[in-house]
Write a protein that holds these residues in place. Structure first.
Motif, PDB file in Angstrom:
ATOM      1  N   SER A  59       0.813  -1.212   0.000  1.00  0.00           N
ATOM      2  CA  SER A  59       0.000   0.000   0.000  1.00  0.00           C
ATOM      3  C   SER A  59       0.848   1.265   0.000  1.00  0.00           C
ATOM      4  O   SER A  59       0.344   2.362  -0.241  1.00  0.00           O
ATOM      5  CB  SER A  59      -0.935   0.011   1.209  1.00  0.00           C
ATOM      6  N   GLN A  60       2.161   1.120   0.272  1.00  0.00           N
ATOM      7  CA  GLN A  60       3.064   2.271   0.279  1.00  0.00           C
ATOM      8  C   GLN A  60       3.958   2.322  -0.956  1.00  0.00           C
ATOM      9  O   GLN A  60       4.929   3.067  -0.995  1.00  0.00           O
ATOM     10  CB  GLN A  60       3.898   2.261   1.563  1.00  0.00           C
ATOM     11  N   PRO A 294       6.703   1.552  10.683  1.00  0.00           N
ATOM     12  CA  PRO A 294       7.151   2.755   9.970  1.00  0.00           C
ATOM     13  C   PRO A 294       8.669   2.847   9.845  1.00  0.00           C
ATOM     14  O   PRO A 294       9.185   3.365   8.850  1.00  0.00           O
ATOM     15  CB  PRO A 294       6.585   3.887  10.821  1.00  0.00           C
ATOM     16  N   MET A 295       9.393   2.348  10.840  1.00  0.00           N
ATOM     17  CA  MET A 295      10.845   2.368  10.780  1.00  0.00           C
ATOM     18  C   MET A 295      11.356   1.482   9.644  1.00  0.00           C
ATOM     19  O   MET A 295      12.283   1.853   8.909  1.00  0.00           O
ATOM     20  CB  MET A 295      11.416   1.883  12.117  1.00  0.00           C
ATOM     21  N   VAL A 296      10.731   0.317   9.485  1.00  0.00           N
ATOM     22  CA  VAL A 296      11.120  -0.588   8.399  1.00  0.00           C
ATOM     23  C   VAL A 296      10.810   0.046   7.048  1.00  0.00           C
ATOM     24  O   VAL A 296      11.633   0.015   6.122  1.00  0.00           O
ATOM     25  CB  VAL A 296      10.406  -1.947   8.555  1.00  0.00           C
ATOM     26  N   PHE A 300      13.552   1.019   3.965  1.00  0.00           N
ATOM     27  CA  PHE A 300      13.501   0.584   2.573  1.00  0.00           C
ATOM     28  C   PHE A 300      13.313   1.780   1.632  1.00  0.00           C
ATOM     29  O   PHE A 300      13.829   1.774   0.509  1.00  0.00           O
ATOM     30  CB  PHE A 300      12.395  -0.441   2.375  1.00  0.00           C
ATOM     31  N   SER A 301      12.583   2.794   2.069  1.00  0.00           N
ATOM     32  CA  SER A 301      12.385   3.964   1.218  1.00  0.00           C
ATOM     33  C   SER A 301      13.694   4.684   0.937  1.00  0.00           C
ATOM     34  O   SER A 301      13.906   5.212  -0.153  1.00  0.00           O
ATOM     35  CB  SER A 301      11.397   4.938   1.874  1.00  0.00           C
ATOM     36  N   LYS A 302      14.597   4.695   1.906  1.00  0.00           N
ATOM     37  CA  LYS A 302      15.854   5.415   1.707  1.00  0.00           C
ATOM     38  C   LYS A 302      16.951   4.548   1.102  1.00  0.00           C
ATOM     39  O   LYS A 302      17.935   5.085   0.582  1.00  0.00           O
ATOM     40  CB  LYS A 302      16.335   6.022   3.018  1.00  0.00           C
ATOM     41  N   THR A 303      16.795   3.206   1.145  1.00  0.00           N
ATOM     42  CA  THR A 303      17.862   2.341   0.644  1.00  0.00           C
ATOM     43  C   THR A 303      17.569   1.756  -0.728  1.00  0.00           C
ATOM     44  O   THR A 303      18.504   1.423  -1.465  1.00  0.00           O
ATOM     45  CB  THR A 303      18.147   1.181   1.613  1.00  0.00           C
ATOM     46  N   LEU A 304      16.304   1.585  -1.079  1.00  0.00           N
ATOM     47  CA  LEU A 304      15.948   1.104  -2.407  1.00  0.00           C
ATOM     48  C   LEU A 304      15.643   2.312  -3.282  1.00  0.00           C
ATOM     49  O   LEU A 304      14.779   3.112  -2.955  1.00  0.00           O
ATOM     50  CB  LEU A 304      14.741   0.171  -2.357  1.00  0.00           C
ATOM     51  N   THR A 305      16.355   2.432  -4.376  1.00  0.00           N
ATOM     52  CA  THR A 305      16.188   3.588  -5.250  1.00  0.00           C
ATOM     53  C   THR A 305      14.841   3.469  -5.952  1.00  0.00           C
ATOM     54  O   THR A 305      14.731   2.801  -6.978  1.00  0.00           O
ATOM     55  CB  THR A 305      17.331   3.665  -6.272  1.00  0.00           C
ATOM     56  N   ALA A 306      13.826   4.061  -5.362  1.00  0.00           N
ATOM     57  CA  ALA A 306      12.472   3.891  -5.854  1.00  0.00           C
ATOM     58  C   ALA A 306      12.194   4.862  -6.994  1.00  0.00           C
ATOM     59  O   ALA A 306      12.109   6.071  -6.791  1.00  0.00           O
ATOM     60  CB  ALA A 306      11.475   4.105  -4.718  1.00  0.00           C
ATOM     61  N   LYS A 307      12.031   4.319  -8.199  1.00  0.00           N
ATOM     62  CA  LYS A 307      11.592   5.144  -9.326  1.00  0.00           C
ATOM     63  C   LYS A 307      10.073   5.308  -9.308  1.00  0.00           C
ATOM     64  O   LYS A 307       9.539   6.239  -9.877  1.00  0.00           O
ATOM     65  CB  LYS A 307      12.025   4.487 -10.635  1.00  0.00           C
TER      66      LYS A 307
END
Length: 311
Positions: A59-60, A294-296, A300-307
């Protein structure tokens, strides 16, 4: 939300392994992938022993996957870690089919799954490789280690004989009073022999034996009330990663026992008191309050380069 269940992805020695995929509803580019690895002492459980992967975190905007691996009832070490690496390569082989960006792939492991994820991430592409989808990489770009064992032969020295296990779906099935060095312990059954009798083989199964300078960032979380895997195991992993110059974060959580990632309502009991350390600031220990899921997601939001972005 697009969901694809019970997908066969491998059949080592005739044992059919399956995967479940949960994709975000609306994104403007292929989303990065998080692979969840279930716990269960390498002895029980399957890909369904997981939090709600639609909520955490399809969902995120993440593509979520959960896979089976061979349990110790079927095959001893290194079968399970070979299956994890096969699952990673399979995800990359079907990335276009499912519209995901598997070049950005993180692992989220719980207990035995955290152990297998750390072992897969640290051991390099040549070890425990398996045979299927060999043209694809088994490298991962981030790892969340939830209360995974690090050094089998040192678990017993930290056990609290008066500790009471939590009642989550993992811990409730772990044998009470069992020691890792027992000939029939979960660790010995995973190795396929009493661990005191095969120290060289045990060393190969310990993630801490494979640490080298590498770029995969780690977030390690452990409850200070864990009676199944002592929290010192996570501290040992963090210290070894720090010594090797790796990027790692350690979060020790007051009041939590084993298996807390299985609780969808976990953060309804928070925020929790946290002890936080980061290899980027090795002399600091922060005491703060926070929630776990939220910490997890933030990691992942900062470590996986999300396009991809939700639209």
């Amino acid at each position: 939300m697009p969901t694809f269940l019970d997908i066969p992805f491998a059949a080592p020695d005739g044992e059919v392994l399956k995967a479940d995929l949960y994709l975000p509803d609306s994104v403007d580019a292929p989303p990065p992938v998080i692979l969840f690895l279930h716990g269960g002492g390498w002895r029980f459980g399957d890909r369904k022993l997981a939090p709600d992967l639609q909520r955490y975190f399809a969902s995120q905007g993440f593509a979520m996957a959960s896979i089976d691996y061979r349990l110790s009832t079927v095959a001893p070490f290194p079968a399970a870690v070979e299956d994890v690496k096969t699952g990673i390569r399979w995800l990359r082989s079907v990335a276009d089919q499912y519209g995901v960006d598997a070049s950005q792939l993180g692992i989220w492991g719980s207990s035995a799954g955290a152990h297998l994820g750390a072992l897969a991430a640290l051991s390099g592409s040549e070890r425990f490789a398996g045979d299927a989808y060999a043209e694809y990489s088994s490298d991962v770009q981030a790892l969340v280690d939830g209360y995974g064992p690090t050094d089998f032969l040192r678990q017993d020295e930290f056990r609290d004989p008066d500790g009471k296990p939590s009642d989550d779906p993992e811990s409730i099935q772990l044998p009470a009073g069992k020691r890792s060095t027992d000939p029939d312990s979960l660790e010995s059954l995973f190795i396929g022999a009493p661990i005191l009798e095969v120290p060289d083989q045990v060393a190969q199964a310990n993630p801490i034996s494979h640490i080298r300078p590498q770029n995969t960032p780690f977030l390690i979380l452990h409850g200070l009330s864990d009676t199944a895997v002592p929290w010192q195991q996570s501290e040992m992993l963090y210290n070894a990663l720090a010594q090797a110059g790796c990027n790692a974060e350690l979060v020790l959580i007051e009041g939590l026992g084993h298996g807390f990632f299985n609780r969808n309502d976990l953060d309804e009991r928070g925020p929790f008191h946290l002890q936080y350390r980061n290899t980027q600031k090795p002399d600091e220990v922060l005491h703060q309050r926070g929630c776990i899921f939220p910490m997890v997601a933030e990691f992942f939001s900062k470590t996986l380069t999300a396009k991809a972005r939700l639209i």
